[in-house]
Write an enzyme that holds these catalytic residues in place. Sequence first.
Site, PDB file in Angstrom:
ATOM      1  CG  ASP A  29      31.970  34.524  33.033  1.00 33.25           C
ATOM      2  OD1 ASP A  29      32.950  34.556  34.366  1.00 33.25           O
ATOM      3  OD2 ASP A  29      32.238  35.644  32.269  1.00 33.25           O
ATOM      4  CB  ALA A  30      27.436  30.678  31.132  1.00 36.91           C
ATOM      5  CD  GLU A  31      26.876  33.865  24.601  1.00 37.47           C
ATOM      6  OE1 GLU A  31      26.644  34.054  22.986  1.00 37.47           O
ATOM      7  OE2 GLU A  31      26.679  34.926  25.097  1.00 37.47           O
ATOM      8  CE1 TYR A  32      36.660  32.869  27.116  1.00 30.49           C
ATOM      9  CE2 TYR A  32      36.457  34.668  26.290  1.00 30.49           C
ATOM     10  CZ  TYR A  32      38.183  33.555  27.134  1.00 30.49           C
ATOM     11  OH  TYR A  32      38.868  33.397  26.884  1.00 30.49           O
ATOM     12  CB  SER A  78      45.252  30.942  32.942  1.00 33.43           C
ATOM     13  OG  SER A  78      44.155  30.912  32.946  1.00 33.43           O
ATOM     14  CD  GLU A 108      44.062  29.411  47.786  1.00 31.88           C
ATOM     15  OE1 GLU A 108      44.053  30.052  46.970  1.00 31.88           O
ATOM     16  OE2 GLU A 108      44.355  28.793  48.310  1.00 31.88           O
ATOM     17  CE  LYS A 110      38.518  30.355  37.891  1.00 29.47           C
ATOM     18  NZ  LYS A 110      38.541  32.145  37.773  1.00 29.47           N
ATOM     19  CG  ASP A 112      34.085  37.057  38.476  1.00 34.01           C
ATOM     20  OD1 ASP A 112      35.695  37.230  38.159  1.00 34.01           O
ATOM     21  OD2 ASP A 112      33.886  37.279  38.484  1.00 34.01           O
ATOM     22  NE  ARG A 131      47.129  36.186  33.496  1.00 33.96           N
ATOM     23  CZ  ARG A 131      45.814  35.187  33.421  1.00 33.96           C
ATOM     24  NH1 ARG A 131      45.784  34.292  34.359  1.00 33.96           N
ATOM     25  NH2 ARG A 131      44.783  35.334  32.789  1.00 33.96           N
ATOM     26  CD  GLU A 165      42.376  37.183  41.490  1.00 30.72           C
ATOM     27  OE1 GLU A 165      43.277  36.621  40.787  1.00 30.72           O
ATOM     28  OE2 GLU A 165      41.753  37.123  39.477  1.00 30.72           O
ATOM     29  CE1 TYR A 217      44.707  34.769  43.793  1.00 29.02           C
ATOM     30  CE2 TYR A 217      46.661  32.650  43.161  1.00 29.02           C
ATOM     31  CZ  TYR A 217      45.634  33.986  42.609  1.00 29.02           C
ATOM     32  OH  TYR A 217      45.759  34.457  41.235  1.00 29.02           O
ATOM     33  CE  LYS A 308      34.851  29.958  34.687  1.00 28.80           C
ATOM     34  NZ  LYS A 308      35.090  31.275  34.539  1.00 28.80           N
ATOM     35  CB  CYS A 402      13.110  63.312  22.135  1.00 30.45           C
ATOM     36  SG  CYS A 402      13.066  63.757  24.217  1.00 30.45           S
ATOM     37  CB  CYS A 405      10.711  66.970  23.043  1.00 29.66           C
ATOM     38  SG  CYS A 405      12.646  66.844  22.523  1.00 29.66           S
ATOM     39  CB  CYS A 420      16.677  64.298  23.805  1.00 30.85           C
ATOM     40  SG  CYS A 420      15.766  65.920  23.750  1.00 30.85           S
ATOM     41  CB  CYS A 425      13.325  68.348  25.415  1.00 30.20           C
ATOM     42  SG  CYS A 425      12.500  66.327  26.445  1.00 30.20           S
TER      43      CYS A 425
END
Length: 662
Positions: A29-32, A78, A108, A110, A112, A131, A165, A217, A308, A402, A405, A420, A425
Amino acid sequence: MKERMEELTEQLNAWNRAYYEEDRPVVSDAEYDRAMRELEDLEEHHPQWKRPDSPTLRVGGKAVEGFAPVTHRRPLLSLANTFSAAELADFERRLRKDGVEEPVFVVEWKIDGLTVALEYENGVFVRGATRGDGVVGEDITANLRTVKTIPLTIDFPGSLVVRGEAYLPKRDFAKLNEEREEAGESLFANPRNAAAGSLRQLDPKIAAKRPLAVFAYDIVDGSGELPRSQEETLTFLKGLGFHVNGDRDVLTGLDDEESVAAFLEKRAADRRGLSYDTDGLVFKLNDFRYRDLIGATAKAPRYSIAYKFPPEEKETTLTAIDITLGRTGVLTPLGQLRPVTLAGSVISKVSLHNSDYVAEKDLRVGDRVVIHKAGDVIPEVVRSLPEKRRSDSVPFVFPSVCPVCGEKAVRLEGEAALRCVNESCPGRLRESVKHFVSKNAMDIEGLGPAITETLLAKGLIVDVGDLYDLKKEDLVVLDKMGEKSAENLLRSLEKSKSAGLARLLFGLGVRHVGAVTAAHIAAHFQSMDALLDCVDHEEPAVLAEVEDIGGVIADSVFRFFRLESNRALIAKLKERGVAMTAEAPKEGKLNGETFLFTGTLPTLRRHEAETMVKDAGGRILSGVSKNLNHLVAGEKAGSKLEKATKLGIHVMTEAEFLDYIR
Ligand code: IVH
């Protein structure tokens, strides 16, 4: 700058598709959030380069095929995100500027999970939808009806659309993944994906098995007198029978950054103890009079905002990538990490899922990597840090053979995993023996991994059938095996012969067949012969009629039992006296009679009722067929009741059942 905007747009759209349409997150999420913010920022300064397909214009993903589209009566908006006390102070300042005096906020969790819209007409639940993109979602009514915390009727005339949710409690998420692992299925990345995956099953039977819940909610739309504040809304919804989260706060003075920061910190600590997953808090202006005054943007209202939590991430070194072999032959890369403490536990290894995953993230041995916990439970690599890489680092080359084997591994159609496929094996054999003797399978005590390895290495066993040929003199000469333990092992091998069909079916390790499914198959067929007969003369679709068995499982069962080598193994086990029938029924007045329970019984739990039948010598069937004598139907009985009535099968209530067996 323009190029960067295009790149971000494409990247975010791809992430959105993976997340919303395939329930498969590929970034944290952080990267997004970081990428989204960067794009929003750039778009603000260079609106001329904003693309018409920018992810900033959209609320979510679009509906997938398979569910009917539903146009929401009002768009499901959103929320804008904030990440600090300072940003929350800004939010309050804007509200004051817009004319809100002394704003009061309901705060409240949030949740997930997955947003759902629940529609009621004259007190009856008529439709439930995801949604989607906020305007058009998917009709998942059949699945939502299976969710126990959604009231199917409410005391409210006219129409009402409630937003909530849907989520899967953390504990159930962990359990679900354990079961999937046991059945050789892919794991859900986090509770949100597990909830979304469950609600978007085309087969509501599967959704029904998952302990999903919904926190309500918001009222999206409705007729007549409606609540005029968030607090009233929550009380009102609770009064109608919805599941409402009582753990919330009422706050004023968001301009006091210091105390808000302390509050955020406290809630961040509290969330660890919750039974559900949260990714933040939602600050809602309590008084609805201001809502219309302040309004909304196309995407989000201005009177509520999300905060967040900072993700718990740690950096460490990926010291090795080992390839492990599962009993179904799947090669799974396992990352070895320099141990670090993350959200309360020490992490030293992490599953890297499959070769695509390793390639997509370009993970290399020796890399510094960022890890986090998916759904606060399962450690995961978020990304590697290429900027910290040594200049001589090379991409990881996934082995094409593999690791045990040495035979060439193959990728089966439609699968991300390499396998495999060598039936003999030794690595696969070792894993299949481990599985066969495990607790939920044949439960053979005294056959730990070390002894198993020795038996295989010495050629004393080649498959699980050979276990039953072991003699005391074979065993006592082994390392760490005294006379006593040899005798114990032989005794538990002997005992395992009567483990029964269900355990045997599970122990054979058919793909997609976990302990529960195995029990259903055993209950349905009662004997291995009947199952093999069905496999020889019918098509998989027949098996898909059995409770809890879908097309994928049925195909897998048919493929397994049609294979010559598996038939030979079964014959070998049978010759050695392994029972091939379901547990023999007890002696009692219900001998020869079959029962099935459906719906919610007023006083008995399902398994209590089933035990009563078995104790009295009766049998439980797993589906309605002409072999069924009695169907005991409780509240919300559905298709089984219909089918039984059609077939003219005796139907009774719980009270009648209790009378009958007395
Ligand atoms: S209020 C008009 N309250 O978070 C917007 N949302 O980032 C109404 N969510 O898609 C949303 N828990 O599905 C609200 N207590 C809560 C929530 C919540 C989770 C989700 C919601 C929304 C997302 C916004």
